[in-house]
Design a protein around this motif. Structure first.
Motif, PDB file in Angstrom:
ATOM      1  N   GLY B  40       0.782  -1.226   0.000  1.00 40.93           N
ATOM      2  CA  GLY B  40       0.000   0.000   0.000  1.00 40.93           C
ATOM      3  C   GLY B  40       0.813   1.274   0.000  1.00 40.93           C
ATOM      4  N   GLN B  41       2.114   1.153  -0.133  1.00 38.52           N
ATOM      5  CA  GLN B  41       2.995   2.321  -0.125  1.00 38.52           C
ATOM      6  C   GLN B  41       3.730   2.442  -1.455  1.00 38.52           C
ATOM      7  OE1 GLN B  41       3.075   4.448   2.589  1.00 38.52           O
ATOM      8  NE2 GLN B  41       1.412   3.119   3.270  1.00 38.52           N
ATOM      9  N   GLY B  42       4.342   3.587  -1.653  1.00 37.20           N
ATOM     10  CA  GLY B  42       5.205   3.752  -2.812  1.00 37.20           C
ATOM     11  C   GLY B  42       6.601   3.250  -2.482  1.00 37.20           C
ATOM     12  N   PRO B  43       7.413   3.017  -3.490  1.00 36.85           N
ATOM     13  CA  PRO B  43       8.801   2.595  -3.252  1.00 36.85           C
ATOM     14  C   PRO B  43       9.560   3.633  -2.429  1.00 36.85           C
ATOM     15  CG  PRO B  43       8.192   2.272  -5.551  1.00 36.85           C
ATOM     16  CD  PRO B  43       7.095   3.082  -4.926  1.00 36.85           C
ATOM     17  N   GLN B  44      10.378   3.146  -1.497  1.00 36.74           N
ATOM     18  CA  GLN B  44      11.210   4.036  -0.680  1.00 36.74           C
ATOM     19  C   GLN B  44      12.675   3.725  -0.944  1.00 36.74           C
ATOM     20  OE1 GLN B  44       9.785   3.718   3.489  1.00 36.74           O
ATOM     21  NE2 GLN B  44       9.215   5.848   3.167  1.00 36.74           N
ATOM     22  N   PHE B  45      13.463   4.775  -1.157  1.00 34.09           N
ATOM     23  CA  PHE B  45      14.871   4.650  -1.508  1.00 34.09           C
ATOM     24  C   PHE B  45      15.673   4.093  -0.345  1.00 34.09           C
ATOM     25  CE2 PHE B  45      18.588   5.802  -3.920  1.00 34.09           C
ATOM     26  CZ  PHE B  45      19.514   6.277  -3.017  1.00 34.09           C
ATOM     27  N   ILE B  46      16.419   3.018  -0.626  1.00 31.52           N
ATOM     28  CA  ILE B  46      17.303   2.450   0.389  1.00 31.52           C
ATOM     29  C   ILE B  46      18.711   3.000   0.196  1.00 31.52           C
ATOM     30  CG2 ILE B  46      18.243   0.341   1.415  1.00 31.52           C
ATOM     31  CD1 ILE B  46      15.796  -1.156   0.315  1.00 31.52           C
ATOM     32  N   PHE B  47      19.304   2.731  -0.964  1.00 28.69           N
ATOM     33  CA  PHE B  47      20.609   3.290  -1.311  1.00 28.69           C
ATOM     34  C   PHE B  47      20.894   3.095  -2.796  1.00 28.69           C
ATOM     35  CE2 PHE B  47      21.821  -0.595   1.363  1.00 28.69           C
ATOM     36  CZ  PHE B  47      21.664  -1.496   0.337  1.00 28.69           C
ATOM     37  N   GLN B  48      21.954   3.772  -3.240  1.00 28.08           N
ATOM     38  CA  GLN B  48      22.407   3.669  -4.623  1.00 28.08           C
ATOM     39  C   GLN B  48      23.900   3.359  -4.647  1.00 28.08           C
ATOM     40  OE1 GLN B  48      23.045   7.020  -7.785  1.00 28.08           O
ATOM     41  NE2 GLN B  48      20.969   6.278  -8.105  1.00 28.08           N
ATOM     42  N   TYR B  49      24.281   2.467  -5.549  1.00 29.26           N
ATOM     43  CA  TYR B  49      25.680   2.090  -5.717  1.00 29.26           C
ATOM     44  C   TYR B  49      26.185   2.507  -7.087  1.00 29.26           C
ATOM     45  CZ  TYR B  49      26.279  -0.377  -1.375  1.00 29.26           C
ATOM     46  OH  TYR B  49      26.408  -0.663  -0.046  1.00 29.26           O
ATOM     47  N   TYR B  50      27.378   3.074  -7.068  1.00 30.09           N
ATOM     48  CA  TYR B  50      28.064   3.490  -8.297  1.00 30.09           C
ATOM     49  C   TYR B  50      29.544   3.292  -8.076  1.00 30.09           C
ATOM     50  CZ  TYR B  50      30.000   6.625 -11.834  1.00 30.09           C
ATOM     51  OH  TYR B  50      30.728   7.164 -12.865  1.00 30.09           O
ATOM     52  N   GLU B  51      30.208   2.735  -9.060  1.00 29.89           N
ATOM     53  CA  GLU B  51      31.640   2.445  -8.960  1.00 29.89           C
ATOM     54  C   GLU B  51      31.966   1.689  -7.678  1.00 29.89           C
ATOM     55  OE1 GLU B  51      33.788   6.137  -9.619  1.00 29.89           O
ATOM     56  OE2 GLU B  51      33.640   5.862 -11.793  1.00 29.89           O
ATOM     57  N   GLU B  52      31.115   0.723  -7.376  1.00 33.15           N
ATOM     58  CA  GLU B  52      31.302  -0.210  -6.260  1.00 33.15           C
ATOM     59  C   GLU B  52      31.240   0.454  -4.894  1.00 33.15           C
ATOM     60  OE1 GLU B  52      34.405  -3.246  -6.930  1.00 33.15           O
ATOM     61  OE2 GLU B  52      34.627  -2.419  -8.949  1.00 33.15           O
ATOM     62  N   GLU B  53      30.720   1.672  -4.860  1.00 30.32           N
ATOM     63  CA  GLU B  53      30.594   2.350  -3.573  1.00 30.32           C
ATOM     64  C   GLU B  53      29.167   2.865  -3.389  1.00 30.32           C
ATOM     65  OE1 GLU B  53      35.146   3.917  -2.821  1.00 30.32           O
ATOM     66  OE2 GLU B  53      33.476   5.339  -2.835  1.00 30.32           O
ATOM     67  N   GLU B  54      28.755   2.956  -2.142  1.00 28.77           N
ATOM     68  CA  GLU B  54      27.449   3.509  -1.829  1.00 28.77           C
ATOM     69  C   GLU B  54      27.503   5.017  -2.036  1.00 28.77           C
ATOM     70  OE1 GLU B  54      25.199   2.172   1.860  1.00 28.77           O
ATOM     71  OE2 GLU B  54      25.403   4.313   2.310  1.00 28.77           O
ATOM     72  N   ARG B  55      26.696   5.506  -2.978  1.00 22.99           N
ATOM     73  CA  ARG B  55      26.774   6.921  -3.335  1.00 22.99           C
ATOM     74  C   ARG B  55      25.791   7.755  -2.516  1.00 22.99           C
ATOM     75  NH1 ARG B  55      26.939   8.958  -9.536  1.00 22.99           N
ATOM     76  NH2 ARG B  55      24.955   7.854  -9.751  1.00 22.99           N
ATOM     77  N   GLN B  56      24.654   7.157  -2.191  1.00 22.31           N
ATOM     78  CA  GLN B  56      23.683   7.853  -1.363  1.00 22.31           C
ATOM     79  C   GLN B  56      22.844   6.828  -0.630  1.00 22.31           C
ATOM     80  OE1 GLN B  56      21.121  10.667  -3.363  1.00 22.31           O
ATOM     81  NE2 GLN B  56      20.563  11.671  -1.459  1.00 22.31           N
ATOM     82  N   ARG B  57      22.353   7.210   0.540  1.00 20.89           N
ATOM     83  CA  ARG B  57      21.576   6.305   1.367  1.00 20.89           C
ATOM     84  C   ARG B  57      20.310   6.996   1.846  1.00 20.89           C
ATOM     85  NH1 ARG B  57      23.191   1.684   4.114  1.00 20.89           N
ATOM     86  NH2 ARG B  57      21.766   1.058   5.765  1.00 20.89           N
ATOM     87  N   GLY B  58      19.231   6.234   1.894  1.00 18.38           N
ATOM     88  CA  GLY B  58      17.979   6.741   2.432  1.00 18.38           C
ATOM     89  C   GLY B  58      17.911   6.488   3.938  1.00 18.38           C
ATOM     90  N   ASN B  59      16.720   6.669   4.504  1.00 12.36           N
ATOM     91  CA  ASN B  59      16.533   6.535   5.947  1.00 12.36           C
ATOM     92  C   ASN B  59      16.287   5.096   6.357  1.00 12.36           C
ATOM     93  OD1 ASN B  59      16.845   9.312   6.362  1.00 12.36           O
ATOM     94  ND2 ASN B  59      14.685   9.675   5.930  1.00 12.36           N
ATOM     95  N   PHE B  60      17.264   4.287   6.175  1.00 13.38           N
ATOM     96  CA  PHE B  60      17.177   2.883   6.570  1.00 13.38           C
ATOM     97  C   PHE B  60      18.298   2.577   7.547  1.00 13.38           C
ATOM     98  CE2 PHE B  60      13.925   0.674   4.108  1.00 13.38           C
ATOM     99  CZ  PHE B  60      13.545   1.680   3.243  1.00 13.38           C
ATOM    100  N   PRO B  61      18.019   1.679   8.510  1.00 14.00           N
ATOM    101  CA  PRO B  61      19.047   1.368   9.528  1.00 14.00           C
ATOM    102  C   PRO B  61      20.226   0.601   8.923  1.00 14.00           C
ATOM    103  CG  PRO B  61      17.141  -0.082   9.754  1.00 14.00           C
ATOM    104  CD  PRO B  61      16.768   0.963   8.740  1.00 14.00           C
ATOM    105  N   ASP B  62      21.274   0.505   9.719  1.00 18.11           N
ATOM    106  CA  ASP B  62      22.496  -0.167   9.269  1.00 18.11           C
ATOM    107  C   ASP B  62      22.298  -1.651   9.008  1.00 18.11           C
ATOM    108  OD1 ASP B  62      24.707   1.817  11.403  1.00 18.11           O
ATOM    109  OD2 ASP B  62      23.737   2.222   9.472  1.00 18.11           O
ATOM    110  N   ARG B  63      21.175  -2.198   9.453  1.00 18.76           N
ATOM    111  CA  ARG B  63      20.887  -3.607   9.145  1.00 18.76           C
ATOM    112  C   ARG B  63      20.796  -3.843   7.628  1.00 18.76           C
ATOM    113  NH1 ARG B  63      16.314  -5.518   9.882  1.00 18.76           N
ATOM    114  NH2 ARG B  63      15.059  -3.611  10.095  1.00 18.76           N
ATOM    115  N   PHE B  64      20.540  -2.759   6.909  1.00 18.52           N
ATOM    116  CA  PHE B  64      20.468  -2.822   5.452  1.00 18.52           C
ATOM    117  C   PHE B  64      21.839  -2.433   4.904  1.00 18.52           C
ATOM    118  CE2 PHE B  64      15.904  -3.264   4.499  1.00 18.52           C
ATOM    119  CZ  PHE B  64      15.386  -3.104   5.770  1.00 18.52           C
ATOM    120  N   SER B  65      22.442  -3.331   4.180  1.00 19.17           N
ATOM    121  CA  SER B  65      23.739  -3.044   3.584  1.00 19.17           C
ATOM    122  C   SER B  65      23.752  -3.578   2.157  1.00 19.17           C
ATOM    123  CB  SER B  65      24.877  -3.667   4.391  1.00 19.17           C
ATOM    124  OG  SER B  65      24.760  -5.086   4.395  1.00 19.17           O
TER     125      SER B  65
END
Lengths: 113, 112
Positions: B40-65
Motif C-alpha cells: 500500500g505504499q510507494g517505493p522508498q529509496f534504500i541506497f544507490q551504488y556506483y563504482e562499487e561504492e554507496e553513493r547515497q543512502r535513504g533513511n534505513f538502519p544499518d541492518r540494510f547493507s
C-alpha cells in the motif's frame, strides 16, 4: 513526512474517457517529476516526465501538467484504454546533489470496458 | 536486450535471520539503486551504488547493507530481519547520472 502525496488511492474511468491522476508535493527543491506505471508482479515502468522549467509535457495519449506555484502535477490519459488499468506512481527528485526519487503512494486506475 | 534481473522472486525468512537479494543491471547501466515497497505504499529509496561504492543512502538502519561488484551487479543484505521488513524489494539500474531508472520485477520478502 510524506513529501509526495497521491490522495486518491483509486480511480475508475470508462473506456474512451479521460483519466486524470493527481499528485501534490511539499518540497520546493524538487525540480524533476516522473510518472511510473506498475502492473501486478512487474516492476514500475517509466511513463512520462517533466522538468520544472516546463508546465506541460505530452507523449501520445499521456500528458503531464505541472503547476509549480501550487506544487501540483497531474497526469492525463486520453482516451483511456482497458490496458491502462494499473497502479500509477508519481515521483519527484532534486537533480542536484541527490540521486533518489521520492515516490507517492500510488493511485490504482481501473478502466472499464 | 535483458532488462534488470532480480533473484529470487519470492523468499520467506524467519525473524532474526539474514537475507541476501541479488540484482543484475540492464546492459549498459553501471548504477544500481534499491527501493523497498511496503504494502500500500510507494517505493522508498534504500541506497544507490556506483563504482562499487554507496553513493547515497535513504533513511534505513544499518541492518540494510549492500555491495556492487565489478560487473555492476549488486546485492542487498538485510540482517536481523524484523516482521516489518516484509515488502517488495525493487532494484533499479541506470547510467552514471543515477537517474533514468529501469526497474526489475522485484523480490517479494516475507518475514514470519
Amino acid at each position: 513526512d510524506q513529501q509526495v502525496k497521491q490522495n486518491s488511492p483509486s480511480l475508475s474511468v470508462q473506456e474512451g474517457r479521460i483519466s486524470i491522476l493527481n499528485c501534490d508535493y511539499t518540497n520546493s527543491m524538487f525540480d524533476y517529476f516522473l510518472w511510473y506505471k506498475k502492473y501486478p508482479a512487474e516492476g514500475p515502468t517509466f511513463l512520462i516526465s517533466i522538468s520544472s522549467i516546463k508546465d506541460k509535457n505530452e507523449d501520445g495519449r499521456f500528458t503531464v501538467f505541472l503547476n509549480k506555484s501550487a506544487k501540483h502535477l497531474s497526469l492525463h490519459i486520453v482516451p483511456s484504454q482497458p490496458g491502462d488499468s494499473a497502479v500509477y506512481f508519481c515521483a519527484a527528485s532534486s537533480q542536484s546533489g541527490t540521486y533518489k526519487y521520492i515516490f507517492g503512494t500510488g493511485t490504482r486506475l481501473k478502466v472499464l470496458a | 536486450d535483458a532488462g534488470v534481473t532480480q533473484s529470487p522472486t519470492h523468499l520467506i525468512k524467519t525473524r532474526g535471520q539474514q537475507v541476501t537479494l541479488r540484482c543484475s543491471p540492464k546492459s549498459g547501466h553501471d548504477t544500481v539503486s534499491w527501493y523497498q515497497q511496503a504494502l500500500g505504499q510507494g517505493p522508498q529509496f534504500i541506497f544507490q551504488y556506483y563504482e562499487e561504492e554507496e553513493r547515497q543512502r535513504g533513511n534505513f538502519p544499518d541492518r540494510f547493507s549492500g555491495h556492487q561488484f565489478p560487473n555492476y551487479s549488486s546485492e542487498l543484505n538485510v540482517n536481523a530481519l524484523l516482521l516489518g521488513d516484509s515488502a517488495l524489494y525493487l532494484c533499479a539500474s541506470s547510467e552514471s547520472t543515477g537517474f533514468g531508472y529501469t526497474f526489475g520485477s522485484g523480490t517479494r520478502l516475507t518475514v514470519v
